[in-house]
Design a protein around this motif. Sequence first.
Motif, short mmCIF file in Angstrom:
data_model
loop_
_atom_site.label_atom_id
_atom_site.label_comp_id
_atom_site.label_asym_id
_atom_site.label_seq_id
_atom_site.Cartn_x
_atom_site.Cartn_y
_atom_site.Cartn_z
N TYR B 146 0.80 -1.23 0.00
CA TYR B 146 0.00 0.00 0.00
C TYR B 146 0.83 1.28 0.00
CZ TYR B 146 -4.54 -2.33 0.57
OH TYR B 146 -5.67 -3.08 0.38
N TYR B 147 2.13 1.15 0.31
CA TYR B 147 3.00 2.32 0.24
C TYR B 147 3.21 2.74 -1.21
CZ TYR B 147 4.15 1.00 5.02
OH TYR B 147 4.08 0.69 6.34
N VAL B 148 3.03 1.81 -2.12
CA VAL B 148 3.23 2.13 -3.54
C VAL B 148 2.01 2.90 -4.03
CG1 VAL B 148 3.54 1.16 -5.84
CG2 VAL B 148 4.67 0.10 -3.88
N LYS B 149 2.27 3.94 -4.77
CA LYS B 149 1.19 4.83 -5.19
C LYS B 149 0.11 4.08 -5.97
CE LYS B 149 0.76 9.60 -6.67
NZ LYS B 149 1.47 10.74 -7.25
N TYR B 150 -1.10 4.32 -5.61
CA TYR B 150 -2.32 3.76 -6.20
C TYR B 150 -2.47 2.25 -6.03
CZ TYR B 150 -2.62 8.38 -8.30
OH TYR B 150 -2.67 9.73 -8.48
N ALA B 151 -1.53 1.61 -5.33
CA ALA B 151 -1.68 0.16 -5.12
C ALA B 151 -2.92 -0.11 -4.27
CB ALA B 151 -0.44 -0.40 -4.43
N GLU B 152 -3.14 0.73 -3.26
CA GLU B 152 -4.30 0.53 -2.40
C GLU B 152 -5.59 0.77 -3.18
OE1 GLU B 152 -4.31 2.76 1.24
OE2 GLU B 152 -6.14 1.77 1.93
N HIS B 195 5.97 8.24 -15.87
CA HIS B 195 6.60 8.95 -14.79
C HIS B 195 5.95 10.31 -14.57
CE1 HIS B 195 10.28 10.85 -12.77
NE2 HIS B 195 9.78 9.95 -11.94
N LYS B 196 5.55 10.95 -15.69
CA LYS B 196 4.85 12.23 -15.60
C LYS B 196 3.53 12.03 -14.85
CE LYS B 196 6.01 14.30 -19.59
NZ LYS B 196 5.63 14.42 -20.99
N PHE B 197 2.82 10.98 -15.26
CA PHE B 197 1.51 10.70 -14.65
C PHE B 197 1.65 10.40 -13.16
CE2 PHE B 197 -0.57 6.72 -13.25
CZ PHE B 197 -1.81 7.23 -12.91
N ILE B 198 2.60 9.55 -12.82
CA ILE B 198 2.70 9.10 -11.44
C ILE B 198 3.27 10.20 -10.55
CG2 ILE B 198 5.01 8.05 -11.33
CD1 ILE B 198 1.84 6.27 -10.20
N VAL B 240 -0.75 1.55 -11.00
CA VAL B 240 0.07 1.31 -9.82
C VAL B 240 1.50 1.82 -10.06
CG1 VAL B 240 1.00 -0.47 -8.29
CG2 VAL B 240 -1.32 -0.67 -9.17
N GLY B 241 2.07 2.44 -9.03
CA GLY B 241 3.33 3.16 -9.21
C GLY B 241 4.59 2.34 -9.43
N VAL B 242 4.55 1.39 -10.34
CA VAL B 242 5.76 0.64 -10.69
C VAL B 242 5.99 0.74 -12.19
CG1 VAL B 242 5.72 -0.99 -8.77
CG2 VAL B 242 4.39 -1.49 -10.81
N PHE B 250 14.14 -0.60 -12.95
CA PHE B 250 12.79 -0.71 -12.39
C PHE B 250 12.59 0.45 -11.42
CE2 PHE B 250 10.13 -2.72 -8.93
CZ PHE B 250 8.96 -2.82 -9.66
N ARG B 251 11.47 1.16 -11.56
CA ARG B 251 11.25 2.33 -10.70
C ARG B 251 9.96 2.16 -9.90
NH1 ARG B 251 12.20 7.97 -13.46
NH2 ARG B 251 10.71 7.12 -14.95
N ILE B 252 10.02 2.54 -8.63
CA ILE B 252 8.85 2.47 -7.76
C ILE B 252 8.54 3.86 -7.24
CG2 ILE B 252 7.89 1.52 -5.61
CD1 ILE B 252 9.63 -0.86 -5.87
N LYS B 253 7.25 4.20 -7.21
CA LYS B 253 6.83 5.49 -6.65
C LYS B 253 5.97 5.22 -5.42
CE LYS B 253 5.90 9.94 -6.75
NZ LYS B 253 6.96 10.96 -6.66
#
Lengths: 329, 697
Positions: B146-152, B195-198, B240-242, B250-253
Motif C-alpha cells: 500500500y506504500y506504492v502509489k495507487y496500489a491501495e 513517470h509524468k503521470f505518477i 500502480v506506481g511501478v 525498475f522504478r517504484i513510486k
Amino acid sequence: MLSFILRRLLIIVPMAILVVTVTWGLIRLAPGNFYTDEKKLPPAIEENIKKKYGLDQPVYKQYLLMLGNVTCRTKSADEVTANGLQFSVAGADFKCFDFGDSLKYVGDSVNTIIFRHLPYSATMGILAYILALGIGLTAGIVAALKQNSAWDYGSMALAMLGLSVPNFVLGPILVLVFSLGLYILPPARWGGVANIILPVITLSAIYAAYIARLTRAGMLEVMRSDYIRTARAKGLSETVVLLKHGLRGGIIPVVSFTGPALASLLAGTVVVERVFAIPGLGNIFIQAVLNRDEPLILGIVAFLSILIMIFNLVVDISYGFLDPRIRYE
Amino acid sequence: MKRARNRQIRVGLAILALSSFLVSCATQANSRFYGKTEAPKANVLHYISGSEPESLDPAVPTGQPEARVLMALYDGLVEYHPKTMEPMPGIAQSWEKGSGGTEYIFHLRKDAKFSNGDPVTAKDFVYSFRRAVSPELASKNAYLEYYVKYAEGYNSGNSFVKGPDGKFLLKRDFDGSGDVISAAEDSFGPETEFHKFIGEPERLTVPGAAKGRTALFEKDPKLKAAAEGKEFVPVRAEDVGVEAIDDHTFRIKLIQPAPYFIGLLGHQFFRVVHQPTIEKHGKSWTKPANIVTSGAFLLKEHRPYDQITVVKDPGYWDAAMVKLDSIEFYPMEEATTMMNLYKAGSVDAMYNHTAPAAWNDVLRGYKDEYLNFPEVAVEYYTVNVKKAPMNNPLVRKAFALAIDREALAKFRKTTKPLVDFSPEGIFPQYEIARTKIYTEELKKQGSSLEEWKARIFNPEKARKLLVEAGYPMQQNGDKFSFPSFPIADVELTYNTAESNKASAEFMQAQWRQNLGITVPLKNMEWKTFLNVRKQLEYNGLARAGWVGDYMDPFTFLNLFYSEKNDSSTGWSSPKFDKLLDDANKEPDEMKRFEILARAELFMMQEQPILPLQTQATNWIKKPYVKGMYPNPGTLHPWKFIYIERDPEKWDRDVENIMINRDEWVEGQIGRLMASQTEFIEAKKALDNAPASTAKAE
C-alpha cells in the motif's frame, strides 16, 4: 434382504444432509473465519476475499450452494472440474460430490485433498486393525477357553493395560525405546515399512485390547449355549466345534464393533498422526477446523458420514451370514 | 470399577516413568552433541519448516513457514542478510533513492533467469507487483504494497473522480492534511509518459462500487458535492506506481517516504513470478509439473503435510555460490516429534520456538546446537482503554508496574524482558536514539531514564498509582488490597496454549501478591479469541504478540497509527500519528529514529499495552550445518548454508555464532554487497564533482 439394503441406502442421503447441515451451522456459529489472523485486514482486502469466495451472497444462497456441492447440483458452463460424478440429464449438466476448493490451500480441491491423504490413514488403519484382530482374537479365544487360568488373567490384564494407556503415551514410549534408545526404527514420518511399524502398533493397541475383551465375553457365552453342547455330543472334534460353531457366534460383538472402528481408523487418528507426523486425513481434518476451512471440513464430514453409514450397513448384512437366526425385515 | 481403573492408570504411569528413566539413562551417555550427529554424505539439508504451506505462490501466504520455503524458490529485488536480515542485493544489483524519499530506482542484474531459462527483467517485476495487489488475487498481504502509489486504490477496486474538463479530484483537497508530501518534487531518473503521470499530485480515489460510494458520500457532503456529475474512472493495474524504465531498470513510486521500504522488499510477497506460467495454468501453476521459479532452488516434489523437496537450479544467476544440492522441507507442528527426529539424526535443523519448555534445560546444555537469540517479535497484554476501570491511565500504569518481568523471563526460560514496545537487541541504531531521547524527555518530566527503566517492576509505585486513581488501599501486614477496585470488570483473556496459560497464571500471581487483586483468567480458541480482541469485546486485558514485517521499529509503532489502528486497544492519538508522519519525512536516519523514539515514549506513557517479553529464537541445529544464523526472523537465505564434513570446522559454542566469522560466508556477503556499495560510492563521486560547479553558478 434387497429391500432392506435399499431402504438403508436411501436413508444415507437425508442423514448425510442432516450431518452436513448441522456441521455447517456450527462452523458459521463459531467466531472467526478462514482469513482472520493476528493482523487485521484492511476492509478492502476483506471485501476482495469475501467476493472471491462468495461470502457476500445472502446466507440462504450460500447454504444452498454448499448443499449442492456436498450432494448434487447443476454445473454452470464456466466451471472446470473433473471431480466427483458428472453426468447430463435432459441437456443439463450435473455434478455430484464435488466438494469445491479448499479456502486455505489455494489451488487444491477438497476431493483432491481427501483422496490424497486417505491412503495414508487407510493403510495405517487397515494394518492396525488386522494386527488388532490377530492379537485380540487370539487373546480372547485363549482367555475364554482357559477361563480363570493364568492365561485368562494374563491376557485380560494386558488388555486392560491396552485400554488404559492412551496412544499419546504409548507412541512416545515406543519411540523412546525403539528409535532413540535402540536406534532401530525411525521415530516419525511416512516412508518405508520401518516407518509404519511403530504407528501401527500404537494405533492397534487399544483395538486389540477391546477386541480381546469382546471375543472373550462372546466366546464364553456361546461356548455354554445348547448348540455347542449338541455339536460336541455329535462327536465333532474340539477344533471344529471351536472354529466352525463357536467362533461364528462368538465374534458377532467383534463384527458390530468392526464397522465404526474401521470407519474411524480409515478416517485417520489425529493423535497418532501427529505424534508420528503422518500426513493422514485426521491431521488434515483438525487443521481444517482450526483454519475454518469450510469446504474442506464439510467435504471430510460428508465423506466420513457416508463411509460410516456404509460400513454399518455392511456389518448389519454380515450378521445374517454369521448367525442364521438373524433375519432382515 | 473406577478404583480399579485408577489403579491401572497409576501402574501405567509408573511403567511410563520407569521406562523413560531407563531410556534416558541409556541415551544420555553424556556426549557433546544431542543425539546422533553425523554430517550427511550428500549435500542435502533436512529442515523442519513449520505448518504446511498455504500455497507456493509467493503473493498469497502470510506465514513464516511459507516464507522459509518460498525464499528457496524465488528471488526478489533484495535478499535478507543471513545474520541481520538487512536488505542486500538480490536480483537488483544496486538501487538509489530520490531526494524526497518517495522514488526508488533499481538496477537489475542482466544474468538473472527463471527456472525455465527466461530472463528476469524489470517487466517481470512490474507484472509481479501489479498482480500481487490485484483484487482478483485477493491476497491478505496486499497491504504490504500500500506504500506504492495507487496500489491501495487498485487493490480496493476504487475509482478516480474525473471532471468534464479532464481534471481529476486530488486527495490533498479532501483528506484535510493538505499535500503532506510534495511528491511531485521528488523525481529522478529518465522522464517517461508514466513517470509524468505518477509524479502528479495524488488523485483522490473513491469506492468503485456504487454502494460503497454512496455510503462515503453520505458521510462527507463536501466530497459528494465535488463529485456531482463527474465520471468515475476505475484505478487500473497500469496505474500502480511501478515502472520498467528499460529491461533492467525498475522504478517504484511511493505515496510517502518510507525509509524501511527497501527492507520490506525481501518479503516473499515482492519476489518475482513468471507471467506466462501463471497465465497458462491459472490457479494450478504452483503444481510441481507447472511451476516456474526464480530462486536458487527448483521445486522437485511436493507431498503436502509430508515433504517439499527443492533442488539446486544450475541456471540460477548465482549458482556458483549455492553449495546445497537439495533441501528437504518437512512441514510439521508437533514439537516432541521434531525433537525425536532431530535426536535420531533424521533432521538437521528446524524453525523457531520449537524446543518444548520441558526440554529446555536439557537442550540448553548442548552449547554447540541450541540457539536462543532475540527476535523481532514481542509479547504483551493489550488493554481495552474504552472500558472502565482500564480507561484510567493510572490504573493501566499500576498494572504495568506490578509485574516482575525479570522473574517472568526466568520463569519462561526462553524469553527476555520487554520494557518498551519495540524489542531490545534488534535495532541497535534505534536504541542509541531511544536512550538519548528518553533521557532528554524524562528529565523534562522531572524523572530519569533510570527511573523509567526501573518501571520494569515497582510494586510500591503501582499501589500509589492505584490510590491516586481513587481506589483506597487497605494494608494488613505485608498484604494489600483494594476492596473498591471493580474486579468484576477486569479479566485476562488469552488464546489456548500451554505457554500462554503459564504466563497468565504467573501474571495473576504477581497482581495478587503486589496489588491484592485477583484477575480472573479466561482462555479461548484462537480464532474466537482474535474476534473478541479485535472487536474490543474483552474486559481489561488480552494477550497479544506482534512479529515485525521488516527490520525497522516502525513495523511495531505503526500498529498504533491512526484512529482505526490494529492495536486492539481502542487507543489512538493525533499527536502520535503526527510524530510518525514527521519521522518518515525525515531523511536523516538518526533524526528519524529520534522522532520515532519520542512517539514510542509518548505511547508507552499512555500505557495502552503492558509489555511483557521479547521472544527469542529457541531452536536447534546440528553443528555441521553452517551459514545458518539465528537472525531476528528465523528467515534463512538458503544459498549461504552448507554442510561441513570436517568436525574441526563445525560450529562450536553457538552463543558466539553472530560474532564468529565464517570466512566463506563473510566473503559471499562482501561479494554480494559490493555491487551496491560500489554504486553508491560512484554516485557520490559523480554528485560531488558537478555539485561544486552547480553551486558556483
